[in-house]
Design a protein around this motif. Structure first.
Motif, PDB file in Angstrom:
ATOM      1  N   MET A   1       0.872  -1.171   0.000  1.00 47.65           N
ATOM      2  CA  MET A   1       0.000   0.000   0.000  1.00 47.65           C
ATOM      3  C   MET A   1       0.912   1.224   0.000  1.00 47.65           C
ATOM      4  SD  MET A   1      -2.779   0.264   2.966  1.00 47.65           S
ATOM      5  CE  MET A   1      -3.966  -0.931   2.453  1.00 47.65           C
ATOM      6  N   THR A   2       0.491   2.352  -0.569  1.00 46.42           N
ATOM      7  CA  THR A   2       1.360   3.530  -0.447  1.00 46.42           C
ATOM      8  C   THR A   2       1.273   4.052   0.984  1.00 46.42           C
ATOM      9  OG1 THR A   2      -0.359   5.115  -1.032  1.00 46.42           O
ATOM     10  CG2 THR A   2       0.937   4.219  -2.861  1.00 46.42           C
ATOM     11  N   SER A   3       2.327   4.735   1.440  1.00 41.92           N
ATOM     12  CA  SER A   3       2.281   5.229   2.818  1.00 41.92           C
ATOM     13  C   SER A   3       1.275   6.376   2.930  1.00 41.92           C
ATOM     14  CB  SER A   3       3.667   5.615   3.317  1.00 41.92           C
ATOM     15  OG  SER A   3       4.078   6.799   2.723  1.00 41.92           O
ATOM     16  N   ASP A   4       1.042   7.093   1.827  1.00 35.52           N
ATOM     17  CA  ASP A   4      -0.003   8.133   1.841  1.00 35.52           C
ATOM     18  C   ASP A   4      -1.360   7.519   2.144  1.00 35.52           C
ATOM     19  OD1 ASP A   4       1.639  10.176   1.264  1.00 35.52           O
ATOM     20  OD2 ASP A   4       1.025  10.425  -0.850  1.00 35.52           O
ATOM     21  N   PHE A   5      -1.662   6.447   1.420  1.00 32.12           N
ATOM     22  CA  PHE A   5      -2.951   5.783   1.627  1.00 32.12           C
ATOM     23  C   PHE A   5      -3.031   5.209   3.040  1.00 32.12           C
ATOM     24  CE2 PHE A   5      -6.023   2.365   1.488  1.00 32.12           C
ATOM     25  CZ  PHE A   5      -7.080   2.931   0.794  1.00 32.12           C
ATOM     26  N   ALA A   6      -1.928   4.585   3.459  1.00 35.08           N
ATOM     27  CA  ALA A   6      -1.914   3.962   4.793  1.00 35.08           C
ATOM     28  C   ALA A   6      -2.124   5.007   5.889  1.00 35.08           C
ATOM     29  CB  ALA A   6      -0.602   3.226   5.012  1.00 35.08           C
ATOM     30  N   SER A   7      -1.460   6.174   5.772  1.00 30.44           N
ATOM     31  CA  SER A   7      -1.605   7.139   6.871  1.00 30.44           C
ATOM     32  C   SER A   7      -2.956   7.843   6.838  1.00 30.44           C
ATOM     33  CB  SER A   7      -0.429   8.118   6.931  1.00 30.44           C
ATOM     34  OG  SER A   7      -0.168   8.626   5.662  1.00 30.44           O
ATOM     35  N   SER A   8      -3.558   7.939   5.645  1.00 34.11           N
ATOM     36  CA  SER A   8      -4.902   8.534   5.636  1.00 34.11           C
ATOM     37  C   SER A   8      -5.990   7.490   5.937  1.00 34.11           C
ATOM     38  CB  SER A   8      -5.185   9.226   4.299  1.00 34.11           C
ATOM     39  OG  SER A   8      -5.044   8.318   3.239  1.00 34.11           O
ATOM     40  N   HIS A   9      -5.603   6.209   5.999  1.00 31.77           N
ATOM     41  CA  HIS A   9      -6.579   5.132   6.275  1.00 31.77           C
ATOM     42  C   HIS A   9      -6.050   4.167   7.336  1.00 31.77           C
ATOM     43  CE1 HIS A   9      -7.643   6.543   2.217  1.00 31.77           C
ATOM     44  NE2 HIS A   9      -8.851   6.063   2.424  1.00 31.77           N
ATOM     45  N   PRO A  10      -5.808   4.683   8.556  1.00 32.86           N
ATOM     46  CA  PRO A  10      -5.276   3.790   9.593  1.00 32.86           C
ATOM     47  C   PRO A  10      -6.213   2.612   9.880  1.00 32.86           C
ATOM     48  CG  PRO A  10      -5.981   5.899  10.523  1.00 32.86           C
ATOM     49  CD  PRO A  10      -6.029   6.045   9.041  1.00 32.86           C
ATOM     50  N   ASP A  11      -7.502   2.838   9.728  1.00 34.44           N
ATOM     51  CA  ASP A  11      -8.486   1.782   9.980  1.00 34.44           C
ATOM     52  C   ASP A  11      -8.403   0.669   8.934  1.00 34.44           C
ATOM     53  OD1 ASP A  11      -9.092   3.941   8.389  1.00 34.44           O
ATOM     54  OD2 ASP A  11     -11.213   4.052   8.941  1.00 34.44           O
ATOM     55  N   VAL A  12      -8.049   1.033   7.696  1.00 38.43           N
ATOM     56  CA  VAL A  12      -7.856   0.010   6.663  1.00 38.43           C
ATOM     57  C   VAL A  12      -6.624  -0.836   7.011  1.00 38.43           C
ATOM     58  CG1 VAL A  12      -7.249  -0.375   4.227  1.00 38.43           C
ATOM     59  CG2 VAL A  12      -9.007   1.297   4.828  1.00 38.43           C
ATOM     60  N   MET A  13      -5.585  -0.162   7.482  1.00 38.55           N
ATOM     61  CA  MET A  13      -4.372  -0.872   7.918  1.00 38.55           C
ATOM     62  C   MET A  13      -4.712  -1.852   9.041  1.00 38.55           C
ATOM     63  SD  MET A  13      -1.559  -0.198   6.314  1.00 38.55           S
ATOM     64  CE  MET A  13      -0.059  -0.271   7.310  1.00 38.55           C
ATOM     65  N   ASP A  14      -5.508  -1.398  10.003  1.00 37.30           N
ATOM     66  CA  ASP A  14      -5.915  -2.270  11.117  1.00 37.30           C
ATOM     67  C   ASP A  14      -6.693  -3.480  10.614  1.00 37.30           C
ATOM     68  OD1 ASP A  14      -4.757  -0.678  12.968  1.00 37.30           O
ATOM     69  OD2 ASP A  14      -6.622   0.233  13.695  1.00 37.30           O
ATOM     70  N   THR A  15      -7.632  -3.213   9.721  1.00 38.13           N
ATOM     71  CA  THR A  15      -8.467  -4.310   9.204  1.00 38.13           C
ATOM     72  C   THR A  15      -7.605  -5.325   8.461  1.00 38.13           C
ATOM     73  OG1 THR A  15     -10.346  -2.814   9.000  1.00 38.13           O
ATOM     74  CG2 THR A  15     -10.446  -4.847   7.717  1.00 38.13           C
ATOM     75  N   LEU A  16      -6.737  -4.850   7.586  1.00 40.79           N
ATOM     76  CA  LEU A  16      -5.899  -5.789   6.822  1.00 40.79           C
ATOM     77  C   LEU A  16      -4.889  -6.489   7.727  1.00 40.79           C
ATOM     78  CD1 LEU A  16      -5.346  -3.925   3.433  1.00 40.79           C
ATOM     79  CD2 LEU A  16      -7.081  -5.620   4.063  1.00 40.79           C
ATOM     80  N   GLY A  17      -4.546  -5.835   8.827  1.00 36.76           N
ATOM     81  CA  GLY A  17      -3.647  -6.440   9.809  1.00 36.76           C
ATOM     82  C   GLY A  17      -4.220  -7.710  10.425  1.00 36.76           C
ATOM     83  N   GLN A  18      -5.535  -7.838  10.377  1.00 36.78           N
ATOM     84  CA  GLN A  18      -6.174  -9.065  10.892  1.00 36.78           C
ATOM     85  C   GLN A  18      -5.739 -10.300  10.112  1.00 36.78           C
ATOM     86  OE1 GLN A  18     -10.443  -8.622  10.875  1.00 36.78           O
ATOM     87  NE2 GLN A  18     -10.359  -6.627  11.870  1.00 36.78           N
ATOM     88  N   LEU A  19      -5.219 -10.084   8.921  1.00 34.76           N
ATOM     89  CA  LEU A  19      -4.809 -11.242   8.094  1.00 34.76           C
ATOM     90  C   LEU A  19      -3.360 -11.668   8.355  1.00 34.76           C
ATOM     91  CD1 LEU A  19      -6.490 -10.329   4.687  1.00 34.76           C
ATOM     92  CD2 LEU A  19      -7.142 -12.167   6.248  1.00 34.76           C
ATOM     93  N   ASN A  20      -2.661 -10.927   9.210  1.00 35.06           N
ATOM     94  CA  ASN A  20      -1.287 -11.314   9.541  1.00 35.06           C
ATOM     95  C   ASN A  20      -1.220 -12.765   9.996  1.00 35.06           C
ATOM     96  OD1 ASN A  20       0.612  -9.238   9.119  1.00 35.06           O
ATOM     97  ND2 ASN A  20      -0.312  -8.052  10.807  1.00 35.06           N
ATOM     98  N   ASN A  21      -0.322 -13.508   9.371  1.00 38.20           N
ATOM     99  CA  ASN A  21      -0.100 -14.892   9.816  1.00 38.20           C
ATOM    100  C   ASN A  21      -1.314 -15.798   9.846  1.00 38.20           C
ATOM    101  OD1 ASN A  21       2.428 -15.996  10.496  1.00 38.20           O
ATOM    102  ND2 ASN A  21       2.698 -14.139  11.751  1.00 38.20           N
ATOM    103  N   THR A  22      -2.279 -15.537   8.986  1.00 37.38           N
ATOM    104  CA  THR A  22      -3.488 -16.378   9.008  1.00 37.38           C
ATOM    105  C   THR A  22      -3.444 -17.479   7.955  1.00 37.38           C
ATOM    106  OG1 THR A  22      -4.551 -14.808   7.542  1.00 37.38           O
ATOM    107  CG2 THR A  22      -5.055 -14.605   9.888  1.00 37.38           C
TER     108      THR A  22
END
Ligand code: PBE
Length: 276
Positions: free
Chosen positions: A220-241
């Motif tokens: 993801m671009t860091s611009d998108f990531a910093s303007s969408h912290p909640d998207v980062m959190d949601t996708l983080g749920q897939l870590n190691n799954t």
């Protein structure tokens, strides 16, 4: 909170796994209230990476070794350490392109040279170094990238010292079809693809360690990531799954059970309790 006017666009590469994972990101985000769109089979590595940087897509699943060798053009170390390659990739993507890793899914899909199982048995071949003396008479089927990538045939030549007689490039599914039909003698197989077994192939050990580790990571671009912290959190749920067996099973459902990528992804997320 999700912005209702926005559509998050997810890219994907040209093979089943990439479709399944793109839908997985999409369905998980939709379940969390976002609008999404999947560009299934958008293109190869550079098409997706450029589209990401230019904001035509907002995320796609890449592989650590691909980013390390092919995108960042980093030099190959004497021995590959998956964690080290992950860290270097993370650092490099940020420094070079302001690109962030949103998650690390938990499996690797590596390139490996595969040959016909019966032929390998007859010639007692289990390792790539043992193709020396045969390779110059063999045609290898590759995906559209492997023949010319830094971490592809050029790297094999550099480390093993041999070249194949010729190569034939095609989409990953065509590459598999071509060895099944005896049109080529080897392929640049994908280690999470169960067609390796289904088509009676033997995946050779990279005994000189030419090729990098390939952990699946969402970019993801860091611009998108910093303007969408909640998207980062949601996708983080897939870590190691997703471990390698799980990914192989999801690919099997696509290739052998003929299920749709979207349905495979949804079923997985439901089974894991990640969506309702
Ligand atoms: N890989 C193996 C390739 C395709 C399969 C994951 C290293 C890639 O997309 O980079």
């Amino acid at each position: 909170n999700p912005n209702s006017d926005e559509t998050i666009v997810i890219g994907s590469k040209l093979f089943q796994e990439s479709y399944i994972l793109a839908h997985m990101l999409s369905i998980l985000l939709e379940d969390n209230g976002y609008n999404t769109e999947v560009e299934q089979g958008l293109g190869g590595t550079f098409v997706n990476y450029e589209a990401l940087k230019q904001g035509q897509i907002d995320a796609y699943v890449e592989y650590s070794g691909t980013a390390y060798s092919q995108i960042l053009k980093k030099p190959s170390p004497d021995t590959w350490d998956p964690q080290m390659i992950y860290e270097e990739t993370k650092k490099g993507l940020m420094q070079e392109d302001n690109v962030k890793i949103a998650n690390r899914l938990g499996f690797e899909n590596a390139y490996a040279i595969a040959v016909d199982e019966n032929w390998a048995e007859e010639h007692n071949i289990t390792k790539l170094s043992q193709l020396e003396g045969y390779a110059s008479n063999m045609v290898i089927g590759t995906d559209p990238e492997f023949a010319t990538r830094e971490d592809g045939l050029p790297r094999i030549k550099e480390v093993y010292g041999f070249e194949f007689k010729d190569y034939k490039q095609g989409a990953p599914s065509i590459m598999y079809q071509s060895i099944k039909n005896d049109e080529v003698d080897a392929i640049s197989a994908y280690t999470t693809d169960t067609k390796n077994e289904k088509f009676g192939l033997r995946v050779l050990e990279d005994d000189k360690g030419a090729l990098p580790p390939y952990d699946a990571i969402t970019l993801m671009t860091s611009d998108f990531a910093s303007s969408h912290p909640d998207v980062m959190d949601t996708l983080g749920q897939l870590n190691n799954t997703i471990d390698q067996e799980t990914m192989r099973n999801l690919n099997y459902q696509y290739d052998v059970e003929n299920k749709e990528a979207k349905d495979i992804a949804r079923q997985f997320l439901e089974n894991r309790g990640l969506i309702e």
